[in-house]
Scaffold this motif. Structure first.
Motif, mmCIF file in Angstrom:
data_model
loop_
_atom_site.group_PDB
_atom_site.id
_atom_site.type_symbol
_atom_site.label_atom_id
_atom_site.label_comp_id
_atom_site.label_asym_id
_atom_site.label_seq_id
_atom_site.Cartn_x
_atom_site.Cartn_y
_atom_site.Cartn_z
ATOM 1 N N PHE A 1 -9.428 -2.959 -6.620
ATOM 2 C CA PHE A 1 -9.145 -4.343 -6.252
ATOM 3 C C PHE A 1 -9.373 -4.534 -4.756
ATOM 4 O O PHE A 1 -9.803 -5.592 -4.298
ATOM 5 C CB PHE A 1 -7.706 -4.685 -6.634
ATOM 6 C CG PHE A 1 -7.251 -6.046 -6.207
ATOM 7 C CD1 PHE A 1 -7.720 -7.177 -6.861
ATOM 8 C CD2 PHE A 1 -6.365 -6.186 -5.151
ATOM 9 C CE1 PHE A 1 -7.301 -8.437 -6.456
ATOM 10 C CE2 PHE A 1 -5.940 -7.440 -4.746
ATOM 11 C CZ PHE A 1 -6.409 -8.569 -5.408
ATOM 12 N N SER A 2 -9.069 -3.489 -3.997
ATOM 13 C CA SER A 2 -9.323 -3.438 -2.558
ATOM 14 C C SER A 2 -9.450 -1.969 -2.193
ATOM 15 O O SER A 2 -9.357 -1.090 -3.058
ATOM 16 C CB SER A 2 -8.178 -4.093 -1.777
ATOM 17 O OG SER A 2 -6.999 -3.308 -1.865
ATOM 18 N N GLU A 3 -9.652 -1.671 -0.926
ATOM 19 C CA GLU A 3 -9.773 -0.278 -0.517
ATOM 20 C C GLU A 3 -8.483 0.505 -0.750
ATOM 21 O O GLU A 3 -8.501 1.728 -0.842
ATOM 22 C CB GLU A 3 -10.164 -0.193 0.961
ATOM 23 C CG GLU A 3 -11.583 -0.663 1.259
ATOM 24 C CD GLU A 3 -11.945 -0.461 2.709
ATOM 25 O OE1 GLU A 3 -11.059 -0.031 3.482
ATOM 26 O OE2 GLU A 3 -13.107 -0.726 3.074
ATOM 27 N N THR A 4 -7.374 -0.222 -0.860
ATOM 28 C CA THR A 4 -6.078 0.445 -0.951
ATOM 29 C C THR A 4 -5.339 0.172 -2.258
ATOM 30 O O THR A 4 -4.236 0.667 -2.448
ATOM 31 C CB THR A 4 -5.174 -0.006 0.212
ATOM 32 O OG1 THR A 4 -5.085 -1.443 0.204
ATOM 33 C CG2 THR A 4 -5.737 0.462 1.548
ATOM 34 N N GLN A 5 -5.959 -0.622 -3.157
ATOM 35 C CA GLN A 5 -5.290 -0.970 -4.411
ATOM 36 C C GLN A 5 -6.243 -0.780 -5.592
ATOM 37 O O GLN A 5 -7.400 -1.198 -5.540
ATOM 38 C CB GLN A 5 -4.811 -2.429 -4.382
ATOM 39 C CG GLN A 5 -3.732 -2.713 -3.343
ATOM 40 C CD GLN A 5 -2.382 -2.142 -3.732
ATOM 41 O OE1 GLN A 5 -2.037 -2.078 -4.912
ATOM 42 N NE2 GLN A 5 -1.598 -1.731 -2.744
ATOM 43 N N ARG A 6 -5.724 -0.163 -6.640
ATOM 44 C CA ARG A 6 -6.488 0.066 -7.861
ATOM 45 C C ARG A 6 -5.983 -0.877 -8.951
ATOM 46 O O ARG A 6 -4.793 -1.167 -9.033
ATOM 47 C CB ARG A 6 -6.326 1.527 -8.299
ATOM 48 C CG ARG A 6 -7.323 1.977 -9.346
ATOM 49 C CD ARG A 6 -7.078 3.437 -9.716
ATOM 50 N NE ARG A 6 -7.328 4.358 -8.635
ATOM 51 C CZ ARG A 6 -8.530 4.809 -8.301
ATOM 52 N NH1 ARG A 6 -9.600 4.413 -8.970
ATOM 53 N NH2 ARG A 6 -8.682 5.660 -7.304
ATOM 54 N N ARG A 7 -6.880 -1.333 -9.836
ATOM 55 C CA ARG A 7 -6.557 -2.312 -10.868
ATOM 56 C C ARG A 7 -6.948 -1.770 -12.243
ATOM 57 O O ARG A 7 -7.906 -1.009 -12.384
ATOM 58 C CB ARG A 7 -7.332 -3.610 -10.585
ATOM 59 C CG ARG A 7 -7.343 -4.614 -11.720
ATOM 60 C CD ARG A 7 -8.429 -5.661 -11.518
ATOM 61 N NE ARG A 7 -8.729 -6.319 -12.770
ATOM 62 C CZ ARG A 7 -8.540 -7.606 -13.011
ATOM 63 N NH1 ARG A 7 -8.086 -8.396 -12.064
ATOM 64 N NH2 ARG A 7 -8.819 -8.131 -14.192
ATOM 65 N N TYR B 1 -1.562 -2.961 -11.276
ATOM 66 C CA TYR B 1 -2.097 -2.398 -10.041
ATOM 67 C C TYR B 1 -1.347 -1.122 -9.663
ATOM 68 O O TYR B 1 -0.224 -0.870 -10.107
ATOM 69 C CB TYR B 1 -1.965 -3.411 -8.895
ATOM 70 C CG TYR B 1 -2.704 -4.699 -9.127
ATOM 71 C CD1 TYR B 1 -4.027 -4.852 -8.752
ATOM 72 C CD2 TYR B 1 -2.068 -5.769 -9.768
ATOM 73 C CE1 TYR B 1 -4.708 -6.041 -8.980
ATOM 74 C CE2 TYR B 1 -2.744 -6.963 -10.004
ATOM 75 C CZ TYR B 1 -4.060 -7.091 -9.605
ATOM 76 O OH TYR B 1 -4.738 -8.265 -9.844
ATOM 77 N N TYR C 1 0.213 -4.055 -5.214
ATOM 78 C CA TYR C 1 -0.116 -5.475 -5.119
ATOM 79 C C TYR C 1 0.694 -6.278 -6.141
ATOM 80 O O TYR C 1 0.753 -5.924 -7.316
ATOM 81 C CB TYR C 1 -1.610 -5.671 -5.348
ATOM 82 C CG TYR C 1 -2.075 -7.106 -5.308
ATOM 83 C CD1 TYR C 1 -2.069 -7.826 -4.120
ATOM 84 C CD2 TYR C 1 -2.518 -7.736 -6.465
ATOM 85 C CE1 TYR C 1 -2.499 -9.144 -4.081
ATOM 86 C CE2 TYR C 1 -2.951 -9.057 -6.435
ATOM 87 C CZ TYR C 1 -2.931 -9.769 -5.233
ATOM 88 O OH TYR C 1 -3.347 -11.072 -5.212
ATOM 89 N N ASP D 1 0.817 -1.214 0.000
ATOM 90 C CA ASP D 1 0.000 0.000 0.000
ATOM 91 C C ASP D 1 0.853 1.267 0.000
ATOM 92 O O ASP D 1 0.328 2.366 -0.200
ATOM 93 C CB ASP D 1 -0.933 0.012 1.213
ATOM 94 C CG ASP D 1 -1.988 -1.071 1.127
ATOM 95 O OD1 ASP D 1 -2.219 -1.595 0.022
ATOM 96 O OD2 ASP D 1 -2.581 -1.402 2.180
ATOM 97 N N ASP E 1 -13.692 5.401 -8.173
ATOM 98 C CA ASP E 1 -13.255 4.009 -8.303
ATOM 99 C C ASP E 1 -13.031 3.618 -9.758
ATOM 100 O O ASP E 1 -12.114 2.867 -10.075
ATOM 101 C CB ASP E 1 -14.287 3.063 -7.681
ATOM 102 C CG ASP E 1 -14.471 3.294 -6.192
ATOM 103 O OD1 ASP E 1 -13.672 4.066 -5.610
ATOM 104 O OD2 ASP E 1 -15.415 2.717 -5.620
#
Length: 256
Positions: free
Chosen positions: A191-197, A236, A225, A134, A165
């Motif tokens: 992808f998660s609250e802390t990772q963008r895909r 990511y 990630y 992160d 998002d």
């Protein structure tokens, strides 16, 4: 906690005003002489293609081990700062900052805007202590060249946070097997609250640290990630939030 790593300092000599002006004018002329890509030259969403030279691409470059003969292994981009000497990349790209140099606009074995030596690195403490994905973003300062700062030569991207998002980003990056940057744009997802895909093909090794641009501003870097992804089709970025913004501000004010 933010860790500031100072490298070998050559000082910041006060350059002759004429030298700085001539270099900046020459660089601006070179940028203006580059043909801007037409809308037809920009690949459709989700398609990766060679990035044509333009003023935006000139702000993105390859990171090399020692010099142009050392091979490029990551990507970085110039961002706006008060001292006009800051670049952004992935934290995992700066394990050896004392031997890393940056070549903006690198193409076909040439560095049209020079080769710039790093003088310092700002990384999050959680990255230094535990390689937290992160916090896989870093900002570094570079030494002046011929009396000019790097942002005077190629310009710099503003830094933005708190993006939607599904924001559409453009990635510009250098696979280690190519001597020209690639470009891909697509909508992202969390992808998660802390990772963008993002889904973009062919962004293989060497594209770590590539800027994720939203309307011409840096909103992330390829990394996080899985070090940015283990397959070239999916990449990511750590979400740019308050921590990353603090890191950027620290680099911008501690330059020099």
């Amino acid at each position: 906690m933010i860790q500031r790593i100072l490298l070998r300092q050559a000082g910041r000599p006060r350059a002759r005003r004429a030298s700085r002006i001539l270099l900046a004018v020459a660089a601006m002329a070179a940028l203006l002489s580059v043909d801007m890509p037409s809308a037809a030259a920009v690949p459709p969403l989700g398609v990766t293609a060679t990035a044509l030279p333009d003023a935006t691409v000139a702000r993105v470059g390859a990171l090399f081990a020692g010099g142009l003969d050392g091979g490029h292994f990551c990507t970085a981009a110039v961002v706006h700062s008060a001292d006009r000497d800051v670049i952004a990349t992935a934290a995992h790209c700066l394990d050896h900052p004392d031997t890393t140099v940056f070549a903006p606009g690198y193409r076909d074995g040439k560095a049209p805007y020079g080769v710039w030596r790093l003088t310092g690195v700002d990384v999050a403490g959680d990255w230094t202590d535990g390689k937290d994905p992160d916090d896989d973003i870093a900002f570094a300062t570079v030494a002046p060249s011929d009396g000019a700062q790097i942002e005077d030569v190629v310009g710099g991207f503003p830094v933005v946070t708190d993006q939607p998002d599904d924001v559409t980003v453009t990635i510009l990056g250098y696979p280690s097997t190519l001597d020209a940057p690639l470009r891909c744009s697509n909508a992202t997802s969390l992808f998660s609250e802390t990772q963008r895909r993002i889904d973009c093909p062919d962004l293989s090794g060497g594209t770590s640290g590539s800027p994720w641009l939203v309307d011409g501003a840096l909103a992330g870097v390829l990394g996080g990630y899985e070090g940015g992804g283990t397959v070239p089709e999916v990449s990511y970025s750590a979400v740019m939030g308050d921590q990353a913004l603090e890191l950027y501000r620290e680099a911008a004010v501690s330059a020099g």
